[in-house]
Design a protein around this motif. Structure first.
Motif, PDB file in Angstrom:
ATOM      1  N   UNK A 452      40.938  52.567  35.892  1.00 21.33           N
ATOM      2  CA  UNK A 452      40.330  51.275  35.282  1.00 21.33           C
ATOM      3  C   UNK A 452      38.956  51.054  35.608  1.00 21.33           C
ATOM      4  N   UNK A 453      38.229  50.468  34.706  1.00 22.22           N
ATOM      5  CA  UNK A 453      36.775  50.170  35.137  1.00 22.22           C
ATOM      6  C   UNK A 453      36.344  49.288  36.060  1.00 22.22           C
ATOM      7  N   UNK A 486      46.699  38.416  46.920  1.00 23.88           N
ATOM      8  CA  UNK A 486      46.614  39.408  45.713  1.00 23.88           C
ATOM      9  C   UNK A 486      47.640  39.286  44.811  1.00 23.88           C
ATOM     10  N   UNK A 487      48.006  38.190  43.792  1.00 26.04           N
ATOM     11  CA  UNK A 487      49.011  38.019  43.100  1.00 26.04           C
ATOM     12  C   UNK A 487      48.748  37.837  41.737  1.00 26.04           C
ATOM     13  N   UNK A 488      47.300  37.690  41.309  1.00 29.04           N
ATOM     14  CA  UNK A 488      46.645  37.666  39.877  1.00 29.04           C
ATOM     15  C   UNK A 488      46.584  38.945  39.252  1.00 29.04           C
ATOM     16  N   UNK A 489      46.869  38.837  38.007  1.00 34.77           N
ATOM     17  CA  UNK A 489      46.903  40.103  37.165  1.00 34.77           C
ATOM     18  C   UNK A 489      45.459  40.561  36.919  1.00 34.77           C
ATOM     19  N   UNK A 490      44.495  39.744  36.988  1.00 34.85           N
ATOM     20  CA  UNK A 490      43.153  39.900  36.765  1.00 34.85           C
ATOM     21  C   UNK A 490      42.342  38.829  37.205  1.00 34.85           C
ATOM     22  N   UNK A 491      41.044  39.184  37.673  1.00 36.34           N
ATOM     23  CA  UNK A 491      40.074  38.189  38.039  1.00 36.34           C
ATOM     24  C   UNK A 491      38.483  38.331  37.954  1.00 36.34           C
ATOM     25  N   UNK A 505      48.758  39.003  32.133  1.00 40.27           N
ATOM     26  CA  UNK A 505      48.281  40.156  31.342  1.00 40.27           C
ATOM     27  C   UNK A 505      48.524  41.580  32.163  1.00 40.27           C
ATOM     28  N   UNK A 506      48.213  42.423  31.307  1.00 38.13           N
ATOM     29  CA  UNK A 506      48.792  43.746  31.936  1.00 38.13           C
ATOM     30  C   UNK A 506      47.591  44.977  31.752  1.00 38.13           C
ATOM     31  N   UNK A 507      47.603  45.883  32.721  1.00 34.58           N
ATOM     32  CA  UNK A 507      46.740  47.161  32.527  1.00 34.58           C
ATOM     33  C   UNK A 507      47.528  48.154  31.812  1.00 34.58           C
ATOM     34  N   UNK A 525      42.519  46.170  30.605  1.00 40.79           N
ATOM     35  CA  UNK A 525      43.309  45.052  30.640  1.00 40.79           C
ATOM     36  C   UNK A 525      43.684  44.337  29.520  1.00 40.79           C
ATOM     37  N   UNK A 526      44.588  43.864  29.252  1.00 40.89           N
ATOM     38  CA  UNK A 526      45.038  43.159  27.858  1.00 40.89           C
ATOM     39  C   UNK A 526      46.076  41.993  28.300  1.00 40.89           C
ATOM     40  N   UNK A 527      45.661  40.880  27.433  1.00 45.75           N
ATOM     41  CA  UNK A 527      46.750  39.929  27.439  1.00 45.75           C
ATOM     42  C   UNK A 527      46.610  38.847  28.438  1.00 45.75           C
TER      43      UNK A 527
END
Length: 538
Positions: A452-453, A486-491, A505-507, A525-527
């Motif tokens: 991942x970037x 640490x429960x968020x899919x992205x931040x 969202x999903x990686x 990451x998308x969605x």
């Protein structure tokens, strides 16, 4: 919302049921009722899942369940639900279509079927949210934690009572599906587990960080701006927009960019093909193929001559002509002509640049120039980051602004720039944080999605740092304690007292090829939907 069902008026799940009816997902009974408090069977839930998620791909071949013959009313739905991996059967080859569906089973089916990922500390997450967490079956712990993190869990009337082994009602299932489908303003938030973390509930398919008290969000492909209560200050009417800076924000209508004020009015009409934020009273703007800098009346104060141009930083702006970088000052004067093949923006009075060799056969190296273009720190380094917190990372360690070596980082596998007195550092494949003596003060424990970037451990901002444990993101304080788990899919890091976070969202990993036809693996990451946390330290 109007509904033809005769028995849902004033029911707590009325809005969810009505919305699902409008979408032709939820149906009722011949007598016109919905029976929201009646229980639901496995076959009925299979039908709902297939209607709610018709675009999810089938992942395996169908099998024949002994108790679901081709003549069964739910045969096609059960078959499809199995193919899409929503359901599995029982060891004896049955599906048990008339068996009552428990709440925990509904959550497991949703979380697993939609490929939600669980936090690393699932058991602790569940204890935080539910008084009856110990009643959750072991097989369901990770899935229920994933459902909780994804805001799928709806507990009425007590948000702390999961009641995992209780039979699910039709109204409860409607609420869970509404959450999974991201249907806005249907489930009362006081019943959604985890929603109390958010200052602004996740509801936007795209959004940006806060700046000057406002954040750009996108609704139905149009961009507008909300305040820190989540109210629209500027209604979504632009085709795209940037963040506010110095009272103005770039905004796009059609194919052209201009600048709006906080009322949403164009102060600078949109003639630009591209535009960036204001800083020091000037903004990079582009007409045609070349960039220049405009003032707040929209007039160009520098000729449109640059192939690339950045916003001002530390009173200077990095520009590019051809393949070389130089710098302009706030009068628009090109004070350092483009001569560097690589360069960073100015920070703390200095800029890291990649210097060409002065003699044949010598290696190009990184050094640091002042605002006149003179080297203050000679080009001696094979690697260099900008100065931050008075120190610069040169790969093998950190130097101060005199060029003196402060401490070595050779015992570290990797490290980043300092911010608020700490810097992210990697040891043993995981990230922690070091202080300005090089001592590890937050032990290495963080790691992100492979390839991942995004960084596994971001710089501290407003007293908190964004960190990742696998596919999940959270925020720690300077003692290393999680302030937001640490429960968020992205931040994204805190900015202006708020942090942008994603649920659902999903990686996704893809394999592409470079110009030499070599495979390149990327994880992007998308969605999902985006909401905001408020910094409790401010």
């Amino acid at each position: 919302m109007a509904s033809s069902f005769s028995d849902i008026e004033k029911h707590w799940a009325q809005a969810c049921i009505s919305q699902l009816q409008t979408l032709k997902i939820a149906g009722g009974y011949p007598d016109g009722s919905f029976r929201p408090d009646a229980t639901i069977t496995r076959a009925e839930f299979a039908v709902l899942m297939c209607k709610a998620f018709p675009n999810i791909e089938k992942k395996r071949n169908a099998i024949t369940f002994k108790d679901v013959p081709a003549t069964h009313w739910a045969y096609e739905a059960v078959k499809t639900a199995y193919e899409k991996e929503f359901f599995t059967g029982y060891p004896d080859g049955t599906f048990q279509p008339t068996r009552k569906l428990q709440r925990v089973q509904a959550l497991v089916i949703l979380a697993n079927g939609l490929k939600y990922t669980a936090p690393a500390n699932s058991s602790e997450i569940l204890k935080r949210y539910y008084e009856d967490a110990m009643q959750i079956p072991n097989y369901a712990i990770n899935a229920v934690a994933a459902a909780t993190a994804g805001l799928l869990v709806v507990n009425y009337p007590n948000i702390k009572q999961l009641k995992p082994n209780q039979d699910a009602t039709r109204g409860e299932v409607a609420a869970m599906l509404s959450q999974a489908l991201h249907l806005s303003n249907t489930v009362p938030k006081q019943y959604v587990a985890g929603s109390e973390l958010f200052a602004i509930q996740p509801q936007f398919y795209w959004a940006a960080s806060f700046s000057e008290g406002l954040a750009m969000v996108t609704v139905n492909t149009k961009s507008g701006f909300i305040d820190k209560t989540g109210n629209f200050i500027i209604q979504p009417k632009f085709d795209h927009a940037g963040s506010f800076s110095e009272g103005l924000a770039p905004a796009k209508l059609g194919e052209k960019w201009g600048y709006i004020d906080r009322a949403g009015n164009f102060i600078i009409q949109p003639p630009f093909t591209s535009a960036s934020s204001f800083a020091d009273g000037l903004a990079p703007a582009k007409i045609g193929e070349k960039w220049g800098y405009i003032n707040k009346t929209g007039d160009f104060v520098t000729p449109q001559q640059f192939d690339a141009a950045e916003a001002f930083s530390d009173g200077m702006a990095r520009v590019k002509i051809g393949e070389k970088y130089g710098y302009i000052n706030t009068t628009g004067t090109l004070v350092i002509p483009p001569k560097f093949s690589l360069a960073y923006s100015f920070s703390e009075g200095l800029a890291a640049v990649y210097a060409p060799p002065e003699r044949e056969g010598a290696l190009s190296q990184w050094g640091y120039i002042d605002k006149t273009g003179n080297f203050v720190i000679e080009p001696l380094y094979s690697f260099a980051y900008p100065f931050s917190d008075g120190l610069a990372n040169i790969g093998t360690g950190y130097i101060d602004k005199t060029g003196n070596f402060v401490f070595s980082s050779q015992q570290l596998e990797d490290s980043r720039s300092f911010s608020e007195g700490l810097a992210a550092a990697r040891v043993g494949g995981k990230w922690g944080y070091i202080d300005k003596t090089g001592k590890l003060v937050i032990q290495p424990q963080f790691y992100g999605p492979k390839n991942a970037i995004e960084a596994e451990a971001a710089p501290f901002s407003e007293g908190l740092a964004l960190v990742r444990i696998g596919n999940k993101a959270g925020f720690i304080d300077k003692t290393g304690k999680f302030v937001f788990p640490a429960q968020f899919d992205n931040a994204y890091s805190f900015s202006d007292g708020m942090a942008l976070v994603n649920v659902g969202g999903k990686w996704e990993t893809t394999v592409g090829y470079d110009s030499s036809a070599n495979p390149v693996v990327e994880t992007n990451f998308r969605g999902g939907i985006w909401g905001y946390l408020r910094n409790p330290l401010k």
